[in-house]
Design a protein around this motif. Structure first.
Motif, PDB file in Angstrom:
ATOM      1  N   ALA A 103     -28.573 -26.557   1.535  1.00 24.83           N
ATOM      2  CA  ALA A 103     -27.378 -25.813   1.146  1.00 24.83           C
ATOM      3  C   ALA A 103     -27.533 -25.260  -0.265  1.00 24.83           C
ATOM      4  CB  ALA A 103     -26.142 -26.706   1.237  1.00 24.83           C
ATOM      5  N   ARG A 104     -28.049 -26.076  -1.188  1.00 20.91           N
ATOM      6  CA  ARG A 104     -28.254 -25.600  -2.559  1.00 20.91           C
ATOM      7  C   ARG A 104     -29.268 -24.462  -2.587  1.00 20.91           C
ATOM      8  NH1 ARG A 104     -28.149 -31.196  -3.891  1.00 20.91           N
ATOM      9  NH2 ARG A 104     -30.437 -31.197  -4.024  1.00 20.91           N
ATOM     10  N   TRP A 114     -22.231 -26.796   6.568  1.00 23.16           N
ATOM     11  CA  TRP A 114     -21.878 -27.460   7.824  1.00 23.16           C
ATOM     12  C   TRP A 114     -21.007 -26.572   8.703  1.00 23.16           C
ATOM     13  CZ3 TRP A 114     -23.786 -30.409  11.041  1.00 23.16           C
ATOM     14  CH2 TRP A 114     -24.431 -31.604  10.720  1.00 23.16           C
ATOM     15  N   SER A 170     -33.025 -32.168   4.569  1.00 20.53           N
ATOM     16  CA  SER A 170     -31.774 -32.569   3.927  1.00 20.53           C
ATOM     17  C   SER A 170     -30.831 -31.381   3.883  1.00 20.53           C
ATOM     18  CB  SER A 170     -32.042 -33.061   2.501  1.00 20.53           C
ATOM     19  OG  SER A 170     -30.833 -33.153   1.767  1.00 20.53           O
ATOM     20  N   LEU A 171     -29.640 -31.544   4.444  1.00 22.08           N
ATOM     21  CA  LEU A 171     -28.675 -30.452   4.427  1.00 22.08           C
ATOM     22  C   LEU A 171     -28.158 -30.202   3.015  1.00 22.08           C
ATOM     23  CD1 LEU A 171     -27.164 -28.339   5.990  1.00 22.08           C
ATOM     24  CD2 LEU A 171     -25.384 -30.028   6.500  1.00 22.08           C
ATOM     25  N   HIS A 172     -28.059 -31.272   2.206  1.00 20.99           N
ATOM     26  CA  HIS A 172     -27.626 -31.110   0.814  1.00 20.99           C
ATOM     27  C   HIS A 172     -28.586 -30.181   0.076  1.00 20.99           C
ATOM     28  CE1 HIS A 172     -24.206 -33.843   0.352  1.00 20.99           C
ATOM     29  NE2 HIS A 172     -24.832 -34.691   1.171  1.00 20.99           N
ATOM     30  N   LYS A 173     -29.896 -30.453   0.189  1.00 17.29           N
ATOM     31  CA  LYS A 173     -30.899 -29.646  -0.507  1.00 17.29           C
ATOM     32  C   LYS A 173     -30.966 -28.236   0.073  1.00 17.29           C
ATOM     33  CE  LYS A 173     -33.830 -33.590  -1.707  1.00 17.29           C
ATOM     34  NZ  LYS A 173     -35.171 -34.230  -1.524  1.00 17.29           N
ATOM     35  N   SER A 186     -22.165 -24.328  -0.364  1.00 19.54           N
ATOM     36  CA  SER A 186     -21.703 -25.688  -0.609  1.00 19.54           C
ATOM     37  C   SER A 186     -22.088 -26.522   0.614  1.00 19.54           C
ATOM     38  CB  SER A 186     -20.184 -25.709  -0.791  1.00 19.54           C
ATOM     39  OG  SER A 186     -19.528 -25.329   0.423  1.00 19.54           O
ATOM     40  N   TYR A 187     -22.086 -27.826   0.474  1.00 24.01           N
ATOM     41  CA  TYR A 187     -22.440 -28.690   1.606  1.00 24.01           C
ATOM     42  C   TYR A 187     -21.465 -28.451   2.759  1.00 24.01           C
ATOM     43  CZ  TYR A 187     -23.300 -32.921   4.330  1.00 24.01           C
ATOM     44  OH  TYR A 187     -23.586 -33.801   5.349  1.00 24.01           O
ATOM     45  N   LYS A 188     -20.169 -28.367   2.426  1.00 27.28           N
ATOM     46  CA  LYS A 188     -19.171 -28.151   3.469  1.00 27.28           C
ATOM     47  C   LYS A 188     -19.344 -26.772   4.105  1.00 27.28           C
ATOM     48  CE  LYS A 188     -14.176 -28.090   4.279  1.00 27.28           C
ATOM     49  NZ  LYS A 188     -12.825 -28.249   3.655  1.00 27.28           N
ATOM     50  N   THR A 206     -29.055 -34.880  13.500  1.00 29.48           N
ATOM     51  CA  THR A 206     -28.880 -35.721  12.319  1.00 29.48           C
ATOM     52  C   THR A 206     -29.185 -37.159  12.671  1.00 29.48           C
ATOM     53  OG1 THR A 206     -27.137 -34.268  11.481  1.00 29.48           O
ATOM     54  CG2 THR A 206     -27.268 -36.475  10.536  1.00 29.48           C
TER      55      THR A 206
END
Length: 256
Positions: free
Chosen positions: A31-32, A42, A26-29, A37-39, A59
């Motif tokens: 990144a944290r 990316w 997961s890119l969200h996880k 940040s998610y952006k 993806t």
């Protein structure tokens, strides 16, 4: 020493992002975990992909596995190369540290810097005289700037430390043991150590202040002084003063 990077741009934080992405999918996880940040994550991956000229992340959306992001074979190769680089870098540092420790002057300096103690004042120098009595020994230490510090220790301690002329040593003195004198008013003090210098720092606290006195040669003596005493004496930067402390307040440390 500069930060370790691949291709001059890809640093530890970037590879932490890849590692977290590999573990979580997961890119969200990821990144944290890596502090992006998610952006921002990316954008970084897009820049790295452009530099590598090969996709680094695949993806998938929906499907039986529920979608997610995964590293490509190129990204896994890059991550493996980073891990190998870290191992080689660590080995290089160990080799250079070994070389440094083989240089006597540098080794002695590193040993002094490595010593950890609560004593605010630490003076490195060379023993110039040792006078042993039945129960106590008087040890004189020459420090930078031609200053001398006298220490009074037990005869047993002097024997245990094998104190001798020409031996390197460190004199340790608590800031609370240092008394500052700005005017002797015609009196002489019994304190063996009296080091004249100039006040270079007054760091005020809630009840007391740390006053730094610079001696000729650049050595600094720090005294812990109540705020009332600072105000009463008008202690200020640039003012001449003398740091005094008893020989019994000096603790000696010598290399093994």
């Amino acid at each position: 020493m500069g930060e370790l990077r691949l291709a001059g741009r890809l640093d530890a934080r970037f590879f932490e992002l890849l590692r977290a992405l590999d573990l979580t999918g997961s890119l969200h996880k990821a990144a944290r975990t890596a502090g992006y940040s998610y952006k921002g994550a990316w954008l970084l991956l897009e820049t790295a992909t452009n530099l590598a000229r090969a996709p680094l992340v695949e993806t998938a959306t929906g499907g039986r596995g529920g979608g997610g992001s995964h590293l490509t074979p190129a990204a896994r190769q890059l991550l493996a190369a980073w891990q190998q680089l870290q191992l080689r870098h660590a080995a290089f540092l160990r080799e250079q540290e070994g070389w440094l420790l083989d240089q006597p002057p540098v080794a002695a300096l590193l040993r002094r810097l490595a010593m950890k103690t609560t004593a605010r004042n630490q003076f490195a120098g060379t023993i110039t005289a040792v006078h042993k009595g039945p129960s106590t020994a008087q040890v004189t230490l020459a420090v930078a700037g031609g200053q001398e510090i006298a220490a009074a220790i037990s005869a047993a301690a002097a024997e245990r430390l094998r104190c001798r002329k020409g031996q390197e040593a460190i004199a340790l003195v608590k800031a609370s043991e240092v008394v500052l004198v700005t005017d002797f008013a015609g009196y002489r003090l019994s304190a063996r150590n009296q080091l004249a210098g100039t006040i270079a720092r007054v760091q005020r606290g809630s009840a007391s202040s740390l006053v730094g006195l610079t001696l000729p040669g650049g050595t600094t003596v720090t005294a812990s002084v109540t705020n009332d005493a600072v105000d009463a004496l008008g202690l200020a930067v640039g003012q001449p003063a003398t740091a005094t402390f008893k020989a019994y307040a000096v603790m000696l440390a010598v290399p093994d």
